[in-house]
Design an enzyme around this catalytic site. Structure first.
Site, mmCIF file in Angstrom:
data_model
loop_
_atom_site.group_PDB
_atom_site.id
_atom_site.type_symbol
_atom_site.label_atom_id
_atom_site.label_comp_id
_atom_site.label_asym_id
_atom_site.label_seq_id
_atom_site.Cartn_x
_atom_site.Cartn_y
_atom_site.Cartn_z
ATOM 1 N N LYS A 14 0.841 -1.210 0.000
ATOM 2 C CA LYS A 14 0.000 0.000 0.000
ATOM 3 C C LYS A 14 0.875 1.260 0.000
ATOM 4 C CE LYS A 14 -2.149 -1.012 3.883
ATOM 5 N NZ LYS A 14 -1.473 -2.286 4.211
ATOM 6 N N ARG A 89 -10.517 0.299 7.790
ATOM 7 C CA ARG A 89 -9.868 -0.940 8.208
ATOM 8 C C ARG A 89 -10.873 -1.910 8.804
ATOM 9 N NH1 ARG A 89 -4.113 -0.230 7.864
ATOM 10 N NH2 ARG A 89 -3.113 -1.758 9.152
ATOM 11 N N ARG A 128 11.655 -5.113 5.619
ATOM 12 C CA ARG A 128 11.283 -3.736 5.269
ATOM 13 C C ARG A 128 12.168 -2.681 5.942
ATOM 14 N NH1 ARG A 128 5.380 -1.766 5.677
ATOM 15 N NH2 ARG A 128 5.445 -3.010 7.562
ATOM 16 N N ARG A 163 10.497 -0.472 11.404
ATOM 17 C CA ARG A 163 9.341 -0.254 12.282
ATOM 18 C C ARG A 163 9.346 -1.231 13.443
ATOM 19 N NH1 ARG A 163 4.258 0.211 8.280
ATOM 20 N NH2 ARG A 163 3.362 -1.103 9.892
ATOM 21 N N ARG A 174 -1.190 -9.096 13.270
ATOM 22 C CA ARG A 174 -1.645 -8.131 12.252
ATOM 23 C C ARG A 174 -2.390 -8.860 11.142
ATOM 24 N NH1 ARG A 174 3.870 -5.139 11.115
ATOM 25 N NH2 ARG A 174 2.889 -4.231 9.292
#
Ligand code: AP5
Length: 223
Positions: A14, A89, A128, A163, A174
């Protein structure tokens, strides 16, 4: 200009695709994850509550999230269209957003589902890295997504950071939260006739070109 909503599991791209679309179509990029991460930097009880929820992999309350979103939507750069990255969400947020659009006499725009296999999502999460300065996204586990110099942003030279919710245990929660709370939105937007699907297992440039095809087909992007 019409707006874009991304619905996707964690790490489906995203953020990566939003930056590409923002540059190509001059839309504002609104990431509720980024808005909430900024709120955690304030040393307040609310900031601490948000941090704990995000690090657990659950959702922050609709009230807090929508409060931050409304403030962001009032900024001038949203007047010419925007990309919603991470909102809505859950079904409550989707209904609240429809109410808001009704008041503003606006259409929802296009909703793009970025489909991704769970194990690929896990690999993307672990590797990431992102640039806090310009928002560029990299992945040190995927050859095509590595920065030219390890740990440094190609675009602006800023050091890259990781993160705190990018670990295996939080990923599982998640992902479960996504299945339970967010995936039902696909049916919601299908019923509204605005849902498009893109295979996000492909490399990032191919995903982007599939998105461009959808946007160009809708022809609402030509000025
Ligand atoms: P959020 O920040 O939205 O996290 P997320 O949904 O888990 O999504 P990610 O940001 O992890 O992934 P992404 O899809 O943006 O992928 P990216 O482009 O980074 O939310 C975080 C938390 O905030 C939530 O858990 C929740 O607590 C809270 N929150 C947020 N919104 C909320 C809301 N509305 N209500 C309540 N709570 C909310 O890519 C990932 C990696 O893969 C990168 O390394 C990238 O380089 C790489 N990559 C991307 N695309 C490709 C590709 N095609 N091929 C190879 N690698 C790729």
């Amino acid at each position: 200009m019409e707006n874009i909503i991304f619905i996707a599991p964690p790490a489906a791209g995203k953020g990566t695709q939003s930056v590409k679309i923002k540059d190509a179509y001059h839309l504002a990029h609104i990431s509720t994850g980024d808005l909430l991460r900024a709120a955690t930097k304030e040393n307040t009880p609310e900031g601490l509550l948000i941090r704990n929820l995000m690090e657990s992999g659950g959702l922050v309350s609709d009230e807090i999230t929508e409060g931050l979103l409304l403030k962001r939507l009032a900024e001038q750069d949203c007047d010419n269209g925007y990309i919603l990255d991470g909102f809505p969400r859950n079904i409550k947020q989707a209904h609240d957003y429809q109410e808001l659009l009704k008041k503003l006499n606006k259409d929802v725009g296009v909703v793009i589902y970025l489909a991704l296999d769970k194990e690929i999502a896990r690999k993307r999460i672990v590797g990431r890295e992102s640039c806090a300065n310009c928002g560029a996204m990299y992945n040190n586990m995927i050859d095509t997504m590595k920065p030219k110099v390890a740990g440094i942003c190609d675009k602006c030279g800023n050091p890259l950071s990781k993160r705190s919710d990018d670990n295996d245990a939080t990923f599982e929660h998640r992902y479960d939260t996504y299945l339970k709370e967010t995936e039902p939105l696909l049916e919601f937007y299908k019923q509204l006739g605005v849902l498009e699907t893109v295979d996000s297992n492909q490399d990032a440039d191919k995903v982007f070109s599939d998105i461009v095809k959808i946007l160009d087909r809708r022809k609402k992007w030509l000025i």
